[in-house]
Structures are given as structure tokens and as C-alpha cells.
Motif scaffolding. Structure first.
Motif, mmCIF file in Angstrom:
data_model
loop_
_atom_site.group_PDB
_atom_site.id
_atom_site.type_symbol
_atom_site.label_atom_id
_atom_site.label_comp_id
_atom_site.label_asym_id
_atom_site.label_seq_id
_atom_site.Cartn_x
_atom_site.Cartn_y
_atom_site.Cartn_z
ATOM 1 N N GLY A 69 -12.433 7.032 -1.891
ATOM 2 C CA GLY A 69 -11.740 8.229 -2.350
ATOM 3 C C GLY A 69 -10.794 7.948 -3.495
ATOM 4 O O GLY A 69 -10.710 8.734 -4.455
ATOM 5 N N VAL A 70 -10.065 6.831 -3.422
ATOM 6 C CA VAL A 70 -9.130 6.472 -4.491
ATOM 7 C C VAL A 70 -9.891 6.162 -5.779
ATOM 8 O O VAL A 70 -9.495 6.588 -6.872
ATOM 9 C CB VAL A 70 -8.268 5.268 -4.065
ATOM 10 C CG1 VAL A 70 -7.459 4.727 -5.243
ATOM 11 C CG2 VAL A 70 -7.334 5.667 -2.928
ATOM 12 N N GLY B 258 -12.334 3.236 8.003
ATOM 13 C CA GLY B 258 -11.411 4.181 7.390
ATOM 14 C C GLY B 258 -10.820 3.647 6.099
ATOM 15 O O GLY B 258 -10.629 4.400 5.131
ATOM 16 N N ASP B 259 -10.509 2.345 6.056
ATOM 17 C CA ASP B 259 -9.968 1.752 4.836
ATOM 18 C C ASP B 259 -10.986 1.818 3.705
ATOM 19 O O ASP B 259 -10.638 2.076 2.551
ATOM 20 C CB ASP B 259 -9.564 0.298 5.077
ATOM 21 C CG ASP B 259 -8.328 0.167 5.945
ATOM 22 O OD1 ASP B 259 -7.527 1.121 5.978
ATOM 23 O OD2 ASP B 259 -8.161 -0.883 6.587
ATOM 24 N N LEU C 37 -6.192 -1.838 -1.501
ATOM 25 C CA LEU C 37 -7.252 -1.497 -0.559
ATOM 26 C C LEU C 37 -8.416 -2.477 -0.658
ATOM 27 O O LEU C 37 -9.044 -2.818 0.363
ATOM 28 C CB LEU C 37 -7.744 -0.069 -0.816
ATOM 29 C CG LEU C 37 -6.778 1.033 -0.377
ATOM 30 C CD1 LEU C 37 -7.220 2.383 -0.947
ATOM 31 C CD2 LEU C 37 -6.694 1.109 1.143
ATOM 32 N N ARG D 122 0.834 -1.207 0.000
ATOM 33 C CA ARG D 122 0.000 0.000 0.000
ATOM 34 C C ARG D 122 0.871 1.262 0.000
ATOM 35 O O ARG D 122 0.631 2.189 -0.780
ATOM 36 C CB ARG D 122 -0.904 -0.036 1.234
ATOM 37 C CG ARG D 122 -1.826 1.163 1.411
ATOM 38 C CD ARG D 122 -2.768 0.847 2.555
ATOM 39 N NE ARG D 122 -3.608 1.957 2.953
ATOM 40 C CZ ARG D 122 -4.619 1.842 3.814
ATOM 41 N NH1 ARG D 122 -4.893 0.660 4.350
ATOM 42 N NH2 ARG D 122 -5.347 2.887 4.147
ATOM 43 N N ARG E 69 -13.438 4.023 3.424
ATOM 44 C CA ARG E 69 -13.562 5.416 2.991
ATOM 45 C C ARG E 69 -12.402 5.785 2.072
ATOM 46 O O ARG E 69 -12.592 6.482 1.062
ATOM 47 C CB ARG E 69 -13.596 6.350 4.204
ATOM 48 C CG ARG E 69 -14.892 6.305 4.999
ATOM 49 C CD ARG E 69 -15.008 7.481 5.957
ATOM 50 N NE ARG E 69 -13.990 7.432 6.995
ATOM 51 C CZ ARG E 69 -14.178 6.880 8.203
ATOM 52 N NH1 ARG E 69 -15.352 6.339 8.504
ATOM 53 N NH2 ARG E 69 -13.222 6.889 9.106
ATOM 54 N N GLN E 70 -11.183 5.316 2.415
ATOM 55 C CA GLN E 70 -10.041 5.619 1.559
ATOM 56 C C GLN E 70 -10.201 4.967 0.191
ATOM 57 O O GLN E 70 -9.880 5.577 -0.832
ATOM 58 C CB GLN E 70 -8.737 5.160 2.201
ATOM 59 C CG GLN E 70 -7.515 5.569 1.368
ATOM 60 C CD GLN E 70 -6.195 5.200 2.000
ATOM 61 O OE1 GLN E 70 -6.150 4.564 3.035
ATOM 62 N NE2 GLN E 70 -5.102 5.591 1.361
#
Length: 274
Positions: free
Chosen positions: A233-234, A226-227, A214, A198, A229-230
């Protein structure tokens, strides 16, 4: 089976096989990777290793310390397999992909350690991983005082050597704990490989590759919000609005404290498709 789903199934057992787990990590987002073929390559390498004890096996596998990857890629039988540490490009994502480690005969401490563990297992030589902060090592399963550094040619070390290496990496004043030299379980090894990959993908600005990592991480038992949500976003940054919106819509039901934020994000992302 999808690599993420199969990896999650293996991790859920609490004792995932390291060879298959790392092959699945390598296959995520890379259909060209045949997981069973990667395992077969490990079988072939194990047959080429003459060593039948910890020290000789590691010398056979990692005895190429000081050679660069281009030299190591053409090993001779006399000089062993010559897998080496990639000192020139430590954060190359290929260092965390098992098939590429096998192709190039170069990697980072943890992937080289897994290679040693798996070749040893096939040869009846028991090795365990040692997740010392900052540098992954190997240790004889039978002799708790015998450590080996796969990144440094399979160099033999004792606990004092490990402590000195720790202070070289973290400074003379850093507090050392004997727990740093305890064996690291397979689940933690898998997690650490994923975290390394990562970071490598992030450093390269590889959004597609980062999304693949991810996806693996969010599929694992105990994955955090949180992972996810990331990952959303990616995916959004990569123009994959529908996939990102779907994640936010799932999070409306699961991340109650931020439900309104997820609902709004999903609406905005879907609007980009119009």
C-alpha cells in the motif's frame, strides 16, 4: 549485501549484534551510510570513555542531561561525551538512526541505551537493556538492582525508582509487573527500534522512509502478511506501482483467504503503467 537481507540473517541467529543491527537499520534506503564506518565511530568513542564501571561509564556518556542538542554536539573531553535525550523532537526519525544519533549526540531512550550497551561492551563494562513499557532503561549485568536512565543523564535508579517512573508515565492506577524490569533480548531490541522508526516515519508522512522500514520488517523471520500488505500500500501510494504489484502477486500464493483481492490489486497496479 542489502541491509534488509543482512539484518534478517543476523536476527535469524537469535542473538544479533546490536551495533551492526542498528547500523544496518540506518543504512536502509540511505546508501550514504557506511555500516563499517559507523562501527568504527563506536570504537573511537569507546576509547574516549574513561569510565571502567557501570556508573562512571554512564556518567561519562550521558552526563549532559539538561543540555540541548546544539550544546551536546560540541562535547569537551572534560565533560564527557554528553549524549542527551531529544526532548524537543522525540519523534524525529533521526533519533532512531544510529549514525544520526552519533552525529547529533542525541536520541531516544532505546537508541541511547544501545549506545551505552555497545560502548560498555567495548570497555568491558556489562550493561543490559530493560524494555520497561514507555521508557527504555539500562541495568548493570552484575547488579540486578542498579538501573540507569540514559535519557536522563545516566541517572542511577533502584527498582522502586523504576516503578515510580512507570506510574508517572502510565498513571498511578496502572498495573506494574516485575517482569517489566527483566532484561530485553537483542532481537526484541531490534524489533522495538524498527517499530519506533516506523511510527516516526508515519508521523512525518514520509512514504519513502516508511517503505524502507517496512522492507526491513518484512524481511525478518516471522514477518506477518499484514506488514507485507502495508508495504504494498505504501509503495502504491508513492507511485511505485510495479513494486507494489509484485508484492500482491506473491501474496496470491501465500495469503489464500485474500488471494482474489491480491490478484485484482496487482492487475490494477500494473494498469497504471500503461
Amino acid at each position: 549485501m542489502d541491509p534488509a537481507h543482512e539484518l534478517a540473517t543476523l536476527v535469524a541467529t537469535g542473538s544479533p549484534p546490536l551495533d551492526r543491527s542498528l547500523a544496518l537499520i540506518a543504512a536502509a534506503g540511505r546508501p550514504i551510510v557506511d555500516v563499517d564506518r559507523v562501527l568504527g565511530r563506536l570504537d573511537e568513542l569507546a576509547r574516549a570513555v574513561p569510565g571502567d564501571d557501570v556508573v562512571s561509564l554512564c556518567a561519562d556518556v550521558f552526563g549532559g542531561a539538561g543540555h540541548d542538542a546544539s550544546v551536546a554536539a560540541e562535547p569537551s573531553r572534560a565533560s564527557g561525551l554528553r549524549f542527551v535525550g531529544n526532548r524537543s523532537d522525540y519523534y524525529d526519525p533521526d533519533n532512531s538512526l544510529l549514525d544520526r544519533v552519533l552525529d547529533r549526540r542525541t536520541g531516544i531512550p532505546i537508541t541511547l541505551a544501545v549506545l551505552g550497551i555497545e560502548l560498555g561492551r567495548r570497555r568491558g563494562v556489562a550493561l543490559v537493556g530493560i524494555g520497561m513499557p514507555g521508557h527504555f532503561l539500562l541495568r548493570s549485568a552484575a547488579d540486578p538492582g542498579l538501573f540507569l536512565d540514559p535519557f536522563d543523564g545516566g541517572r542511577c535508579m533502584d527498582p522502586d525508582d523504576c516503578r515510580r517512573l512507570f506510574h508517572v508515565l502510565h498513571g498511578a492506577g496502572a498495573a506494574f509487573s516485575e517482569t517489566y524490569l527483566e532484561p530485553t533480548g537483542p532481537v526484541d531490541i531490534v524489533m522495538r527500534v524498527l517499530n519506533n522508526l516506523r511510527v516516526a516515519r508515519l508521523r512525518r508522512g514520509d512514504r519513502q522512509g516508511l517503505a524502507d522500514v517496512l522492507r526491513l520488517q518484512v524481511a525478518l523471520p516471522g514477518a506477518g502478511l499484514g506488514d507485507r500488505r502495508q508495504l504494498a500500500g505504501v509503495l502504491a501510494a508513492d507511485g511505485r506501482f510495479l513494486e507494489a504489484a509484485a508484492i500482491h502477486e506473491e501474496l496470491v500464493e501465500e495469503d489464500h483467504a485474500r488471494a482474489a483481492e491480491h490478484r485484482s490489486a496487482a492487475v490494477r497496479l500494473r494498469a497504471n503503467l500503461n
